[in-house]
Write a protein that holds these residues in place. Structure first.
Motif, mmCIF file in Angstrom:
data_model
loop_
_atom_site.group_PDB
_atom_site.id
_atom_site.type_symbol
_atom_site.label_atom_id
_atom_site.label_comp_id
_atom_site.label_asym_id
_atom_site.label_seq_id
_atom_site.Cartn_x
_atom_site.Cartn_y
_atom_site.Cartn_z
ATOM 1 N N ALA A 1 58.958 20.992 59.895
ATOM 2 C CA ALA A 1 58.044 19.997 60.451
ATOM 3 C C ALA A 1 56.908 20.724 61.174
ATOM 4 O O ALA A 1 57.074 21.209 62.287
ATOM 5 C CB ALA A 1 58.787 19.084 61.416
ATOM 6 N N ILE A 2 55.772 20.819 60.533
ATOM 7 C CA ILE A 2 54.602 21.464 61.125
ATOM 8 C C ILE A 2 53.420 20.508 61.012
ATOM 9 O O ILE A 2 53.555 19.381 60.519
ATOM 10 C CB ILE A 2 54.276 22.801 60.424
ATOM 11 C CG1 ILE A 2 53.994 22.550 58.936
ATOM 12 C CG2 ILE A 2 55.414 23.791 60.591
ATOM 13 C CD1 ILE A 2 53.530 23.784 58.197
ATOM 14 N N ALA A 3 52.265 20.966 61.454
ATOM 15 C CA ALA A 3 51.076 20.120 61.383
ATOM 16 C C ALA A 3 50.719 19.814 59.929
ATOM 17 O O ALA A 3 51.065 20.564 59.016
ATOM 18 C CB ALA A 3 49.905 20.819 62.077
ATOM 19 N N LYS A 4 50.050 18.711 59.730
ATOM 20 C CA LYS A 4 49.631 18.340 58.379
ATOM 21 C C LYS A 4 48.601 19.332 57.854
ATOM 22 O O LYS A 4 47.939 20.032 58.612
ATOM 23 C CB LYS A 4 49.048 16.928 58.394
ATOM 24 C CG LYS A 4 50.072 15.852 58.746
ATOM 25 C CD LYS A 4 49.437 14.481 58.717
ATOM 26 C CE LYS A 4 50.460 13.396 59.059
ATOM 27 N NZ LYS A 4 49.865 12.047 59.056
ATOM 28 N N GLU A 5 48.472 19.386 56.540
ATOM 29 C CA GLU A 5 47.596 20.361 55.895
ATOM 30 C C GLU A 5 46.159 20.248 56.395
ATOM 31 O O GLU A 5 45.490 21.264 56.642
ATOM 32 C CB GLU A 5 47.632 20.171 54.377
ATOM 33 C CG GLU A 5 46.805 21.201 53.614
ATOM 34 C CD GLU A 5 46.892 21.023 52.115
ATOM 35 O OE1 GLU A 5 46.200 21.763 51.394
ATOM 36 O OE2 GLU A 5 47.649 20.143 51.659
ATOM 37 N N ALA A 6 45.681 19.018 56.579
ATOM 38 C CA ALA A 6 44.303 18.824 57.048
ATOM 39 C C ALA A 6 44.116 19.400 58.447
ATOM 40 O O ALA A 6 43.078 20.008 58.750
ATOM 41 C CB ALA A 6 43.958 17.335 57.034
ATOM 42 N N GLN A 7 45.139 19.234 59.287
ATOM 43 C CA GLN A 7 45.064 19.760 60.647
ATOM 44 C C GLN A 7 45.090 21.285 60.639
ATOM 45 O O GLN A 7 44.379 21.937 61.426
ATOM 46 C CB GLN A 7 46.230 19.217 61.474
ATOM 47 C CG GLN A 7 46.163 17.708 61.711
ATOM 48 C CD GLN A 7 47.396 17.184 62.411
ATOM 49 O OE1 GLN A 7 48.526 17.508 62.052
ATOM 50 N NE2 GLN A 7 47.204 16.354 63.422
ATOM 51 N N ILE A 8 45.900 21.861 59.759
ATOM 52 C CA ILE A 8 45.975 23.321 59.665
ATOM 53 C C ILE A 8 44.642 23.902 59.208
ATOM 54 O O ILE A 8 44.188 24.938 59.709
ATOM 55 C CB ILE A 8 47.101 23.742 58.691
ATOM 56 C CG1 ILE A 8 48.465 23.321 59.244
ATOM 57 C CG2 ILE A 8 47.075 25.253 58.462
ATOM 58 C CD1 ILE A 8 49.619 23.636 58.329
ATOM 59 N N LYS A 9 43.997 23.225 58.276
ATOM 60 C CA LYS A 9 42.699 23.703 57.780
ATOM 61 C C LYS A 9 41.648 23.668 58.883
ATOM 62 O O LYS A 9 40.781 24.551 58.959
ATOM 63 C CB LYS A 9 42.250 22.855 56.596
ATOM 64 C CG LYS A 9 43.026 23.150 55.311
ATOM 65 C CD LYS A 9 42.475 22.357 54.141
ATOM 66 C CE LYS A 9 43.186 22.721 52.848
ATOM 67 N NZ LYS A 9 42.647 21.980 51.672
ATOM 68 N N LEU A 10 41.705 22.662 59.722
ATOM 69 C CA LEU A 10 40.767 22.584 60.845
ATOM 70 C C LEU A 10 41.044 23.696 61.860
ATOM 71 O O LEU A 10 40.118 24.253 62.464
ATOM 72 C CB LEU A 10 40.867 21.219 61.530
ATOM 73 C CG LEU A 10 40.268 20.033 60.762
ATOM 74 C CD1 LEU A 10 40.562 18.729 61.505
ATOM 75 C CD2 LEU A 10 38.758 20.214 60.593
ATOM 76 N N LEU A 11 42.320 24.015 62.027
ATOM 77 C CA LEU A 11 42.712 25.028 63.003
ATOM 78 C C LEU A 11 42.347 26.426 62.516
ATOM 79 O O LEU A 11 42.005 27.311 63.315
ATOM 80 C CB LEU A 11 44.230 24.933 63.255
ATOM 81 C CG LEU A 11 44.799 25.705 64.437
ATOM 82 C CD1 LEU A 11 44.151 25.245 65.741
ATOM 83 C CD2 LEU A 11 46.312 25.522 64.501
ATOM 84 N N TYR A 12 42.403 26.616 61.176
ATOM 85 C CA TYR A 12 42.112 27.924 60.594
ATOM 86 C C TYR A 12 41.044 27.783 59.509
ATOM 87 O O TYR A 12 41.338 27.785 58.312
ATOM 88 C CB TYR A 12 43.386 28.541 60.008
ATOM 89 C CG TYR A 12 44.491 28.707 61.020
ATOM 90 C CD1 TYR A 12 44.429 29.702 61.991
ATOM 91 C CD2 TYR A 12 45.586 27.852 61.014
ATOM 92 C CE1 TYR A 12 45.426 29.847 62.932
ATOM 93 C CE2 TYR A 12 46.596 27.990 61.949
ATOM 94 C CZ TYR A 12 46.511 28.990 62.907
ATOM 95 O OH TYR A 12 47.504 29.128 63.848
#
Length: 291
Positions: free
Chosen positions: A236-247
């Motif tokens: 259970a991690i952040a959603k893909e869209a959130q990860i892309k924003l973070l990195y």
């Protein structure tokens, strides 16, 4: 000259017979009810006439039987863990009013207090144990003397397990991030792919901690990669869209890191992880602000 039949010492014969009888008794316990009948002390004060916490109770009863057969520290520690699990369940069950018999609530409360007493007794018996997992448990319960014992084992083979390396990492996480990452990587290296419990309980915490520790050090490629590894492993991690924003990075770079994370996730599952696999990340061009 006939010396007559060879005679065995009386005590040897009696011991052999007792051993056979005891073994036969162990083998005759084909149900939990029969086990409780043969060994009432195992089931005494448990809510055996109640449907609440049946699975936790059954597991605890059979583990207590294991302790009778082999009263080792590790078996007692397993009993402690299952007693805590049973107590947690019973703490909820004790609050439930039975619609058929009000006295059941009292019996549940008594069973809960019995579990608490058992936990205290087992912790007292294990206080002087030298088993690393028990020393680590005592530290997590606030025993500072146990912490000193645990840290002295850091460079020894006694902590060469995924669980113990994760335990060490939890101590260093606020003191030395680089060392923490090395311990977490060693934890993954020590996993051989056989234990489903380790895969379910330990590996998720290791992978999440690697993502967090790398991010806090500004190692964004590594942090992003471990986040993707977690996703590959179903964590259970952040959603893909959130990860892309973070990195933020160009698609080509993102695809390369995704390939590496896929390889690493597979190696972890099979028990073949090697930290040298991360060398692939060093071949990527520096991450610029525009990426």
């Amino acid at each position: 000259m006939n010396k007559g039949p060879i005679s065995f010492p009386y005590k040897v014969v009696i011991t052999a017979i007792s051993t056979l009888l005891l073994a036969g008794c162990f083998e005759s316990n084909r149900s939990t009810a029969q086990l409780c009948e043969n060994y009432p002390q195992i089931c005494n004060k448990l809510n055996t006439e109640d449907g609440q916490c049946r699975h936790e109770r059954t597991d605890l009863i059979w583990l207590r039987f294991d302790v009778i057969k082999k009263p080792s520290d590790l078996n007692k520690f397993d009993e402690l863990q299952l007693t805590k699990k049973y107590a947690k369940c019973m703490s909820l069950a004790a609050q439930i009013e039975s619609t058929t018999l009000k006295s059941k609530k009292t019996l549940r409360t008594e069973a809960l207090f019995h579990a608490y007493d058992t936990i205290d007794q087992l912790e007292l018996e294990l206080k002087s144990s030298y088993q690393p997992s028990i020393i680590y448990y005592r530290w997590t319960q606030g025993d500072q003397e146990a912490l000193e014992q645990f840290l002295k084992l850091e460079e020894t083979e006694y902590l060469d397990s995924p669980e113990m390396q994760l335990g060490l990492a939890s101590y260093y996480v606020d003191k030395d991030k680089v060392h923490t990452i090395n311990l977490l990587m060693k934890s993954l290296t020590l996993y051989d792919g056989r234990s489903s419990m380790t895969m379910e309980k330990t590996i998720p915490d290791v992978v999440k901690s690697l993502a967090t520790a790398n991010h806090s050090l500004g190692k964004l490629d590594e942090a992003y990669m471990w986040a993707l590894v977690g996703s590959e492993l179903g964590l259970a991690i952040a959603k893909e869209a959130q990860i892309k924003l973070l990195y933020p990075m160009i698609d080509e770079r993102r695809a390369l890191i995704a390939d590496i994370s896929d390889d690493i996730a597979s190696s972890i599952e099979s028990g073949n992880f090697d930290k040298s696999m991360l060398i692939q990340l060093s071949g990527l061009p520096p991450l610029s602000r525009t990426q």
